[in-house]
Design a protein around this motif. Structure first.
Motif, short mmCIF file in Angstrom:
data_model
loop_
_atom_site.label_atom_id
_atom_site.label_comp_id
_atom_site.label_asym_id
_atom_site.label_seq_id
_atom_site.Cartn_x
_atom_site.Cartn_y
_atom_site.Cartn_z
N SER A 156 -2.34 15.85 -7.22
CA SER A 156 -2.83 14.54 -7.35
C SER A 156 -2.88 14.34 -9.05
O SER A 156 -2.80 14.81 -9.75
N HIS A 196 -6.62 4.48 -10.17
CA HIS A 196 -6.25 4.64 -8.77
C HIS A 196 -5.96 6.30 -8.89
O HIS A 196 -5.49 6.84 -9.75
N LYS A 234 -0.64 4.64 0.30
CA LYS A 234 -1.85 4.63 -0.59
C LYS A 234 -2.77 3.28 -0.10
O LYS A 234 -2.14 2.44 -0.73
N GLU A 235 -3.77 3.34 -0.04
CA GLU A 235 -4.49 2.01 0.14
C GLU A 235 -5.31 1.90 -1.25
O GLU A 235 -6.00 2.60 -1.88
N ASN A 243 0.91 12.35 4.03
CA ASN A 243 0.58 10.88 3.97
C ASN A 243 1.67 9.91 3.53
O ASN A 243 1.51 8.96 2.69
N LEU A 292 -3.84 9.10 -7.05
CA LEU A 292 -2.87 9.13 -6.18
C LEU A 292 -2.82 10.79 -5.86
O LEU A 292 -2.86 11.49 -6.47
N THR A 293 -2.19 10.85 -4.44
CA THR A 293 -2.13 12.38 -3.90
C THR A 293 -0.75 12.29 -3.15
O THR A 293 -0.47 11.36 -2.59
N SER A 315 0.84 -1.19 -0.04
CA SER A 315 0.17 -0.13 0.12
C SER A 315 0.92 1.06 0.01
O SER A 315 0.68 2.24 0.82
N THR A 316 1.73 1.25 -0.85
CA THR A 316 2.53 2.59 -0.99
C THR A 316 3.14 2.60 -2.31
O THR A 316 3.10 1.75 -3.29
#
Length: 321
Positions: free
Chosen positions: A193, A121, A109-110, A79, A123-124, A52-53
């Motif tokens: 993002s 997805h 990131k999940e 985050n 992403l931020t 989750s990364t």
């Protein structure tokens, strides 16, 4: 009339206190420092869906006028965490100071893997300063913030970048007994993002071709007559083992997740359909042995007409919608 010594001292004390109060009031009403912030996202180095990364490389810069602060030293990624940070440039500019940094970071990131391998997805990368909005406010450098023209995400293609500044509120006093329990703090947050998706359906085709082949073998067994036991049960058993083996291969290649994904649903549907064909074979054999061959054949053809249609409608609905 002359003012007695004590009276003069009182006047001086009152004047001093008044001046101090006025200065304190001006300090309390002091406007926060505006800090212009921008980013150039170079690339995504790696996506670790199991962990989750994702790893990102970017430049970030600040422009400010207050000489008492240095936003280049007090920012953080909320985050994720910074792996390396190198000063790229720092110099005076008209009315203030400019600083930029080259950063490599890991972002948490999940990933939603329900649609894997057709997953998409958002992403931020989110930044805050250590100072609240009463002291520092980010202003977006919208003109120069962007994704690099050579921006790259391994295994995905990316859409356009989006950049914004928002206020983020923390509803806590952080356990400080000197603060009221309903204390809150507000910080200026800068967000970069972008969306990513798989480039084509080739990955899905490679993933599902095995289970679809297993399902077809199971369906074809229904075309043999009920008394052709070796053909019926041989094809059904081969289809069942092929479906289970393919499900194992898919599971070992997928990122870990606690939810049922589309590949899981397709594999479950395939194994269930193959079991239905085996049950139909067993039922047909029983009917054939009791002389009801016509009924056995009718059941086979009905299952052959309904089961594949239901299976493929469900699978393509899961995969494509």
């Amino acid at each position: 009339m002359p003012i007695p010594g004590r009276g003069l001292a009182a006047v001086l004390i009152l004047a001093t206190l008044s001046a101090f109060s006025a200065h304190a009031a001006r300090a309390e009403n002091k406007a926060p420092t505006d800090v212009t912030i921008g980013i150039l996202v170079n690339r995504i180095d790696a996506i670790h869906q199991r962990d989750s990364t994702f790893d990102v490389d970017f430049y970030i810069w600040f422009v400010w006028s207050n000489p008492e602060i240095n936003p280049g030293d007090s920012w953080e990624i909320v985050n994720g965490h910074v792996n390396s940070k190198a000063e790229s440039d720092i110099h005076d500019v008209p009315g203030g100071r400019y600083a930029s940094y080259r950063v490599q970071a890991t972002i948490i990131k999940e990933f939603d893997l329900y649609k894997y391998p057709r997953d998409r997805h958002h992403l931020t990368i989110e930044f805050e300063d250590a100072k609240p909005v009463e002291e520092l406010v980010y202003k977006l450098d919208s003109r120069n913030s962007m994704l690099n023209q050579d921006f790259f995400v391994p295994g995905f293609v990316a859409g356009d970048g989006g950049f914004s500044v928002v206020n983020h509120t923390y509803m806590t006093n952080y356990g400080d007994p000197n603060l009221a329990s309903d204390t809150k703090s507000v910080y200026s947050r800068f967000i970069a993002s972008f969306d990513i998706k798989r480039p084509s359906g080739a990955a899905a085709l490679k993933l599902y071709i095995g289970v679809f082949a297993a399902a077809l073998i199971g369906f074809l067994s229904l075309l043999a007559r009920a008394e052709q036991v070796e053909v019926r049960f041989g094809l059904g058993s081969a289809a069942l083992f092929a479906a289970i083996a393919t499900q194992f291969v898919i599971a070992t290649n997928m990122p870990e997740t606690s939810i049922l994904t589309v590949p899981d649903l397709v594999c479950i549907a395939t194994i269930s359909c193959v079991f239905v064909t085996l049950f139909a074979s067993a039922l047909g054999l029983m009917l054939s042995n009791t002389g009801r061959t016509a009924l056995a054949r009718k059941i086979d053809l009905t299952v052959f007409a309904v089961l594949p249609l239901t299976y493929f409608v469900l699978c393509f609905r899961w995969i494509l919608l």
